[in-house]
Design a protein around this motif. Sequence first.
Motif, PDB file in Angstrom:
ATOM      1  N   ALA A  87      19.686  10.616  -7.523  1.00 27.76           N
ATOM      2  CA  ALA A  87      19.434  11.181  -8.858  1.00 27.76           C
ATOM      3  C   ALA A  87      20.667  11.917  -9.372  1.00 27.76           C
ATOM      4  N   ASN A  88      21.315  12.687  -8.512  1.00 30.22           N
ATOM      5  CA  ASN A  88      22.534  13.400  -8.920  1.00 30.22           C
ATOM      6  C   ASN A  88      23.640  12.426  -9.298  1.00 30.22           C
ATOM      7  N   ASN A  89      23.789  11.363  -8.499  1.00 32.07           N
ATOM      8  CA  ASN A  89      24.809  10.361  -8.795  1.00 32.07           C
ATOM      9  C   ASN A  89      24.522   9.668 -10.127  1.00 32.07           C
ATOM     10  N   LEU A  90      23.255   9.384 -10.384  1.00 30.97           N
ATOM     11  CA  LEU A  90      22.891   8.748 -11.654  1.00 30.97           C
ATOM     12  C   LEU A  90      23.203   9.668 -12.829  1.00 30.97           C
ATOM     13  N   GLN A  91      22.936  10.957 -12.659  1.00 29.46           N
ATOM     14  CA  GLN A  91      23.277  11.914 -13.719  1.00 29.46           C
ATOM     15  C   GLN A  91      24.780  11.917 -13.974  1.00 29.46           C
ATOM     16  N   ASP A  92      25.570  11.890 -12.905  1.00 34.90           N
ATOM     17  CA  ASP A  92      27.028  11.856 -13.059  1.00 34.90           C
ATOM     18  C   ASP A  92      27.471  10.587 -13.774  1.00 34.90           C
ATOM     19  N   ILE A  93      26.863   9.477 -13.432  1.00 36.04           N
ATOM     20  CA  ILE A  93      27.205   8.201 -14.065  1.00 36.04           C
ATOM     21  C   ILE A  93      26.859   8.242 -15.544  1.00 36.04           C
ATOM     22  N   VAL A  94      25.678   8.747 -15.875  1.00 38.65           N
ATOM     23  CA  VAL A  94      25.264   8.813 -17.284  1.00 38.65           C
ATOM     24  C   VAL A  94      26.212   9.719 -18.068  1.00 38.65           C
ATOM     25  N   ARG A  95      26.559  10.859 -17.490  1.00 39.03           N
ATOM     26  CA  ARG A  95      27.493  11.766 -18.181  1.00 39.03           C
ATOM     27  C   ARG A  95      28.845  11.092 -18.413  1.00 39.03           C
ATOM     28  N   ALA A  96      29.326  10.381 -17.393  1.00 39.23           N
ATOM     29  CA  ALA A  96      30.611   9.689 -17.527  1.00 39.23           C
ATOM     30  C   ALA A  96      30.536   8.612 -18.605  1.00 39.23           C
ATOM     31  N   GLU A  97      29.439   7.883 -18.665  1.00 37.74           N
ATOM     32  CA  GLU A  97      29.276   6.838 -19.678  1.00 37.74           C
ATOM     33  C   GLU A  97      29.212   7.449 -21.072  1.00 37.74           C
ATOM     34  N   LEU A  98      28.568   8.601 -21.206  1.00 34.53           N
ATOM     35  CA  LEU A  98      28.507   9.266 -22.505  1.00 34.53           C
ATOM     36  C   LEU A  98      29.895   9.731 -22.945  1.00 34.53           C
ATOM     37  N   ARG A  99      30.680  10.247 -21.992  1.00 36.88           N
ATOM     38  CA  ARG A  99      32.053  10.654 -22.329  1.00 36.88           C
ATOM     39  C   ARG A  99      32.870   9.440 -22.764  1.00 36.88           C
ATOM     40  N   LEU A 100      32.706   8.331 -22.063  1.00 31.86           N
ATOM     41  CA  LEU A 100      33.423   7.110 -22.418  1.00 31.86           C
ATOM     42  C   LEU A 100      33.011   6.622 -23.807  1.00 31.86           C
ATOM     43  N   ALA A 101      31.716   6.641 -24.094  1.00 32.10           N
ATOM     44  CA  ALA A 101      31.235   6.207 -25.410  1.00 32.10           C
ATOM     45  C   ALA A 101      31.813   7.093 -26.504  1.00 32.10           C
ATOM     46  N   LYS A 102      31.849   8.394 -26.269  1.00 30.35           N
ATOM     47  CA  LYS A 102      32.398   9.325 -27.262  1.00 30.35           C
ATOM     48  C   LYS A 102      33.872   9.025 -27.519  1.00 30.35           C
ATOM     49  N   THR A 103      34.630   8.809 -26.449  1.00 31.73           N
ATOM     50  CA  THR A 103      36.053   8.507 -26.588  1.00 31.73           C
ATOM     51  C   THR A 103      36.256   7.203 -27.343  1.00 31.73           C
TER      52      THR A 103
END
Length: 135
Positions: free
Chosen positions: A23-39
């Motif tokens: 679950a923690n890893n999935l949260q990290d992945i989702v956060r990273a994907e959101l940062r990538l989408a924003k960029t």
Amino acid sequence: MADRYVDVGEERRSLADIVQNIANNLQDIVRAELRLAKTEMMDRARRMGRAAGMLAAGVALLALAGLLLVTMVVGALALAMPVWAAALIVAVVLGAIGGGLAVVGRIRLKETNLRPDQTIDNVKGDVEWLKQQTK
């Protein structure tokens, strides 16, 4: 019910710990994907802003050129022909130049895509990875 333990390398971990870790890893992945989408979106918005700026500059120059040239060229042509004919010739030439600038700006705006393709591909890969992990 007793906790179930799984051997992970040289240590034993409970299923609850493993699920929490996932679950923690999935949260990290989702956060990273959101940062990538924003960029990605900001980069595309910058491109679109530049294209819109070019379009605006083209329109402004068209208006300025129209004011200056209409006065000068119509006056010069009016020496050889009726004033209305001189004004018509100048208007057609300026319209062609302005139309060309507007078409180029419009094409560049259409070429700009705001869809975050890289993020979408990454999320699809993450979903596929997650499916493989839960088999």
